[in-house]
Design an enzyme around this catalytic site. Structure first.
Site, mmCIF file in Angstrom:
data_model
loop_
_atom_site.group_PDB
_atom_site.id
_atom_site.type_symbol
_atom_site.label_atom_id
_atom_site.label_comp_id
_atom_site.label_asym_id
_atom_site.label_seq_id
_atom_site.Cartn_x
_atom_site.Cartn_y
_atom_site.Cartn_z
ATOM 1 N N SER A 98 8.182 13.415 18.638
ATOM 2 C CA SER A 98 7.284 13.678 19.906
ATOM 3 C C SER A 98 6.156 14.862 18.814
ATOM 4 C CB SER A 98 7.853 14.526 21.087
ATOM 5 O OG SER A 98 7.379 14.073 22.479
ATOM 6 N N ASN A 124 8.778 7.174 13.754
ATOM 7 C CA ASN A 124 7.997 8.341 14.252
ATOM 8 C C ASN A 124 6.882 7.454 14.316
ATOM 9 O OD1 ASN A 124 6.861 10.672 12.117
ATOM 10 N ND2 ASN A 124 5.847 8.802 11.170
ATOM 11 N N LYS A 161 3.838 10.316 24.786
ATOM 12 C CA LYS A 161 5.150 11.131 24.593
ATOM 13 C C LYS A 161 5.878 11.941 25.532
ATOM 14 C CE LYS A 161 4.335 10.964 20.579
ATOM 15 N NZ LYS A 161 5.266 10.191 19.392
ATOM 16 N N ASP A 175 6.292 -3.495 11.717
ATOM 17 C CA ASP A 175 5.271 -3.229 12.545
ATOM 18 C C ASP A 175 5.792 -3.563 13.948
ATOM 19 O OD1 ASP A 175 3.492 -2.665 14.642
ATOM 20 O OD2 ASP A 175 2.003 -4.935 13.747
ATOM 21 N N TYR A 227 -2.023 9.948 25.582
ATOM 22 C CA TYR A 227 -1.291 10.332 24.268
ATOM 23 C C TYR A 227 -1.000 10.802 24.760
ATOM 24 C CZ TYR A 227 0.768 12.219 20.055
ATOM 25 O OH TYR A 227 1.554 12.684 19.667
ATOM 26 N N LYS A 251 0.996 -1.242 0.204
ATOM 27 C CA LYS A 251 -0.294 -0.206 0.158
ATOM 28 C C LYS A 251 0.870 1.430 0.395
ATOM 29 C CE LYS A 251 -4.359 2.184 2.352
ATOM 30 N NZ LYS A 251 -3.315 3.490 2.445
ATOM 31 N N THR A 282 -1.777 17.257 9.175
ATOM 32 C CA THR A 282 -0.863 15.840 8.547
ATOM 33 C C THR A 282 -2.711 15.142 8.586
ATOM 34 O OG1 THR A 282 -0.512 15.347 10.612
ATOM 35 C CG2 THR A 282 1.696 15.684 8.968
#
Length: 292
Positions: free
Chosen positions: A134, A83, A152, A58, A148, A39, A183
């Protein structure tokens, strides 16, 4: 120009893809990773057109460390970009332990696995750069994104320690704290209406989540410029020429603002508690442990 070969996790979209493209356009070699390489090739044909290579990775898989280690060895990687990751929306009370563990598995444990794969050869070569992608939410906690933020924060804490562990081997750690960038990242996060339970409706958590969602597609952050900034800081060129030695790279006006707020809050707390902190010790001379 120095020789740079990049290994970038989560390069199939968003900021990871932009970093891969920026590095390739700067004349570097890139090994881009994705969970679904077929993909990724279809979605981003320019990666291979510019000379990049795709491999399957992964970060949550049992072989993530060994895959990263083999890539570093086979391709001569000297820049690792961690990332891969995703956002999780919801206050702590509403999140299940499975959701919590999955968030940490990807955003924290996955980062450690890939980093552990790169460290041995970086250390032996006495060179290399590890880039931790981060967020401003890794410096200041965000209501409605507690886990989340936690993932981080954990990554940044580990990164500070890793930086000290590897400094004498010539390996650099760079923490990139992104603000709101345009994004697909936020589009993949659940909408507030799906995850904010009734008791929290109208609270700061709900309002923060609504504001973030409403801003999707209109964020001020330019991901291509962020990618270029990262490449320049890693390679000590252009705008990054005089930034050698920095550990944190905040990107975006909002990231700078949140950093300033955190610094002020921390400074204020330290100043107000100084007398109490100094009182809460034995009445004996300091013996040097722990080291200051």
């Amino acid at each position: 120009m120095a020789d740079y070969t990049w290994l970038i996790s989560g390069a199939s979209s968003g900021q990871g893809a932009e970093i891969a493209l920026a590095a390739l356009k700067a004349g570097h070699r890139v090994v881009a990773t994705a969970r679904n390489v077929s993909k990724a090739r279809m979605d981003l044909p320019e990666i291979e057109k510019l000379g990049g290579t795709w491999i399957t990775l992964d970060v949550t898989s049992a072989d993530a460390q060994s895959v990263a280690e083999k890539a570093v060895k086979d391709h001569g990687i000297n820049v690792l970009v961690n990332n891969a990751g995703y956002g999780l929306r919801g206050v702590l009370e509403d999140l299940s332990m499975d959701q919590i563990r999955a968030q940490m598995e990807t955003n924290f444990f996955g980062v450690l696995a890939v980093t552990k794969g790169a460290i041995p050869l970086f250390r032996e070569r006495r060179s290399g750069t590890i880039v931790m992608i981060s967020s401003a939410s890794g410096l200041t906690g965000t209501p409605s994104q507690s886990l989340y933020s936690a993932s981080k924060f954990a990554m940044e804490g580990a990164s500070e320690s890793i930086a000290e562990e590897l400094k004498e081997f010539g390996v650099r750690v760079l923490i990139v704290e992104l603000g709101a960038y345009r994004t697909p990242f936020q589009a993949a996060v659940d909408k507030p209406t799906d995850v904010i339970s009734e008791p929290y409706k109208g609270t700061v958590s709900d309002k923060t989540a609504q504001r973030i969602t409403a801003g999707h597609g209109r964020q001020a952050g330019d991901p291509a410029k962020a990618a270029q900034a990262i490449v320049e800081v890693v390679t000590k060129t252009g705008r990054g020429r005089d930034l050698d030695g920095i550990m944190r790279l905040p990107l975006g006006k909002d990231a700078l603002h949140r950093a300033d707020v955190k610094i002020k809050s921390l400074s204020d707390d330290v100043a107000r508690t100084k007398d109490l902190a100094e009182w809460a010790v034995f009445d004996t001379p300091y013996d040097g442990y722990p080291p200051l």
